[in-house]
Write a protein that holds these residues in place. Sequence first.
Motif, PDB file in Angstrom:
ATOM      1  N   THR A   1      35.630  14.882  -9.477  1.00 42.26           N
ATOM      2  CA  THR A   1      35.929  13.280 -10.095  1.00 42.26           C
ATOM      3  C   THR A   1      34.838  11.970  -9.169  1.00 42.26           C
ATOM      4  OG1 THR A   1      37.770  12.905  -9.450  1.00 42.26           O
ATOM      5  CG2 THR A   1      37.119  14.219 -11.145  1.00 42.26           C
ATOM      6  N   PRO A   2      34.564  11.290 -10.443  1.00 41.65           N
ATOM      7  CA  PRO A   2      34.651   9.829  -9.833  1.00 41.65           C
ATOM      8  C   PRO A   2      35.329   9.035  -8.540  1.00 41.65           C
ATOM      9  CG  PRO A   2      34.342   9.775 -11.379  1.00 41.65           C
ATOM     10  CD  PRO A   2      34.742  10.825 -11.429  1.00 41.65           C
ATOM     11  N   CYS A   3      36.515   9.489  -8.779  1.00 40.49           N
ATOM     12  CA  CYS A   3      37.264   8.818  -7.468  1.00 40.49           C
ATOM     13  C   CYS A   3      37.542   9.980  -7.281  1.00 40.49           C
ATOM     14  CB  CYS A   3      38.820   8.723  -8.445  1.00 40.49           C
ATOM     15  SG  CYS A   3      39.344  10.318  -8.982  1.00 40.49           S
TER      16      CYS A   3
ATOM     17  N   SER B   1      46.787   6.942 -13.727  1.00 42.18           N
ATOM     18  CA  SER B   1      45.481   6.100 -12.817  1.00 42.18           C
ATOM     19  C   SER B   1      44.443   5.858 -13.403  1.00 42.18           C
ATOM     20  CB  SER B   1      44.786   6.789 -11.191  1.00 42.18           C
ATOM     21  OG  SER B   1      44.604   8.248 -11.192  1.00 42.18           O
ATOM     22  N   CYS B   2      44.412   7.096 -14.512  1.00 37.64           N
ATOM     23  CA  CYS B   2      43.119   7.483 -15.343  1.00 37.64           C
ATOM     24  C   CYS B   2      43.306   6.862 -16.262  1.00 37.64           C
ATOM     25  CB  CYS B   2      42.608   8.851 -15.755  1.00 37.64           C
ATOM     26  SG  CYS B   2      42.618  10.051 -14.645  1.00 37.64           S
TER      27      CYS B   2
ATOM     28  N   CYS C   1      41.009   3.558 -14.858  1.00 39.31           N
ATOM     29  CA  CYS C   1      40.199   3.739 -13.432  1.00 39.31           C
ATOM     30  C   CYS C   1      38.958   2.548 -13.089  1.00 39.31           C
ATOM     31  CB  CYS C   1      39.639   5.312 -14.701  1.00 39.31           C
ATOM     32  SG  CYS C   1      38.118   5.579 -13.419  1.00 39.31           S
TER      33      CYS C   1
ATOM     34  N   THR D   1      45.125   7.686  -7.179  1.00 38.03           N
ATOM     35  CA  THR D   1      43.998   9.004  -7.683  1.00 38.03           C
ATOM     36  C   THR D   1      44.940  10.497  -7.115  1.00 38.03           C
ATOM     37  OG1 THR D   1      42.659   8.786  -6.254  1.00 38.03           O
ATOM     38  CG2 THR D   1      42.193   7.459  -8.360  1.00 38.03           C
TER      39      THR D   1
ATOM     40  N   CYS E   1      33.774  10.959 -16.696  1.00 37.32           N
ATOM     41  CA  CYS E   1      35.290  11.126 -16.432  1.00 37.32           C
ATOM     42  C   CYS E   1      36.288  11.187 -17.735  1.00 37.32           C
ATOM     43  CB  CYS E   1      35.808  11.710 -15.614  1.00 37.32           C
ATOM     44  SG  CYS E   1      37.390  11.763 -14.790  1.00 37.32           S
ATOM     45  N   HIS E   2      36.266  11.613 -18.150  1.00 33.35           N
ATOM     46  CA  HIS E   2      37.553  11.312 -19.368  1.00 33.35           C
ATOM     47  C   HIS E   2      39.021  11.097 -18.724  1.00 33.35           C
ATOM     48  CE1 HIS E   2      39.072  11.004 -23.601  1.00 33.35           C
ATOM     49  NE2 HIS E   2      40.385  12.023 -23.194  1.00 33.35           N
ATOM     50  N   GLY E   3      39.433  11.860 -17.889  1.00 37.02           N
ATOM     51  CA  GLY E   3      40.022  11.643 -16.871  1.00 37.02           C
ATOM     52  C   GLY E   3      40.422  12.846 -16.468  1.00 37.02           C
ATOM     53  N   VAL E   4      41.863  13.609 -16.085  1.00 36.31           N
ATOM     54  CA  VAL E   4      42.362  14.441 -15.651  1.00 36.31           C
ATOM     55  C   VAL E   4      43.861  15.128 -16.247  1.00 36.31           C
ATOM     56  CG1 VAL E   4      40.802  15.208 -13.745  1.00 36.31           C
ATOM     57  CG2 VAL E   4      43.718  13.919 -13.018  1.00 36.31           C
TER      58      VAL E   4
END
Length: 381
Positions: free
Chosen positions: A157-159, A258-259, A262, A8, A185-188
């Motif tokens: 973010t959670p990660c 990684s998103c 996840c 991540t 989190c949708h993703g970055v």
Amino acid sequence: MVEKNLCTGCTACVAVCKTKALKMIVDTEGFKYPVIDKSLCVNCNLCEKVCPAKKRISRDKFAEVYCGYTKDKNNLLSSSSGGIATHFAEHCLSMGGVVCGCAMDDNMYGAKHIFITKSDDLDRIKGSKYLQSSLDDVFLRIKEYLKNEIKVLFFGTPCQVAGLNEYLTTENITKKNLILVDFICHGVPSPLVWEKYLKEEEQLNASKAENVFFRNKSSGWKNYSLLINFSDGSSFCQPVTENLYLRGFVSNYYLRPSCYHCNFKKENYYSDLTLGDFWNVEKYAPDCDNKSGVSLIFTNSTKGSRFLSLLNNEVTYKKIDFDSAIKSNPSYSYSVKENYIRKHFFSKLKRKSVLKLLNRYCSDRFLSKVIRKAVVILGGN
Ligand SMILES: Cc1cc2nc3c(=O)[nH]c(=O)nc-3n(C[C@H](O)[C@H](O)[C@H](O)COP(=O)(O)OP(=O)(O)OC[C@H]3O[C@@H](n4cnc5c(N)ncnc54)[C@H](O)[C@@H]3O)c2cc1C
Ligand code: SF4
Ligand code: SF4
Ligand code: SF4
């Protein structure tokens, strides 16, 4: 080291390495990954031990969930969702603590985590930035604050939250003065795609971007807009339904690999509090539907519950049913799917204009052509 598609970029391994054998290096897609200098490595294995990419935590019980929003109209309109994050930050500062959150770089081409010590500066970290932020040496600095018994509120973010938590555990640092807040989190998105996109918009507008808001609410909370203010006084504001960068983000063209797998969903949130948008508020809690932004607030720990209770005067909130909350926001529980366009998109990115690429990929003609092709490949007619 963990497989690349699961990494991540949380920086926990780099922070824990005592010999400085690891560095975060940007790859061709614009994401940072740890790279090892073998000549400096002493095989202590701490980087493997700290990595949260495959770890599971077991919480005593599932989170409790509330819906809520700030009572301050200005804060509500300038925040992405219900403006809760700003009140958390204000409370931490009022207790003499520091707040660490994500801000845009001065030139607007990137995002990074910064430390805030005065409430006048909180606007810098307010609002969602739709690109991955750089953490640099943030974990080391948080360790020093905690060692000096200074309260720290970390938003991420959670990660990132999981990485910070695992790093501090590995370093045996007490977390009693730490509050961890993440979000559904949708993703970055790739910082490289954002930088190219913004430079092209600057060229088209013949002016330099002075500030950027990814969740401007002028056309509504749900139909949010990308707002860019330029140095010549002009501005550009386009809703998510029309803006090519936002459409590419929500279509999952350029998220970090990684998103799509996840590890930080469902019961694997490491934070004390998780925030999110209560998209179906009108269905599950119509009395709270202010139309300008309602948040979901998950209290994942006793510390998180206590911290939320400090907001009684500033925030309107009430407990809601857990299942209704997560039904209204699938990103709480599941990763998004990688778009079939992603590989093609990045293979062309170096040489082509990002606006031209997005124009092509987001056009209905292109999508129906690809879908027709997919139907043929899958044996349809
Ligand atoms: C990339 C991204 C994806 C998201 N996906 C979803 C989703 O799928 N569903 C959902 O319900 N909510 C999602 N959110 C969260 C949502 O947009 C709101 O931020 C959240 O509901 C809190 O709103 P707020 O009004 O209380 O605070 P806000 O004023 O929005 O602030 C929230 C905090 O988020 C931090 N932050 C902003 N951008 C980043 C970043 N790039 N990296 C790390 N930290 C950052 C800031 O430090 C800020 O303090 C996402 C946010 C981001 C940044
Ligand atoms: S094994 Fe130890 S020395 Fe080698 S890179 Fe990992 S943390 Fe650094
Ligand atoms: S600790 Fe974080 S940055 Fe390092 S390999 Fe694991 S996920 Fe990647
Ligand atoms: S979707 Fe998962 S891996 Fe991607 S940024 Fe969010 S928490 Fe990290």
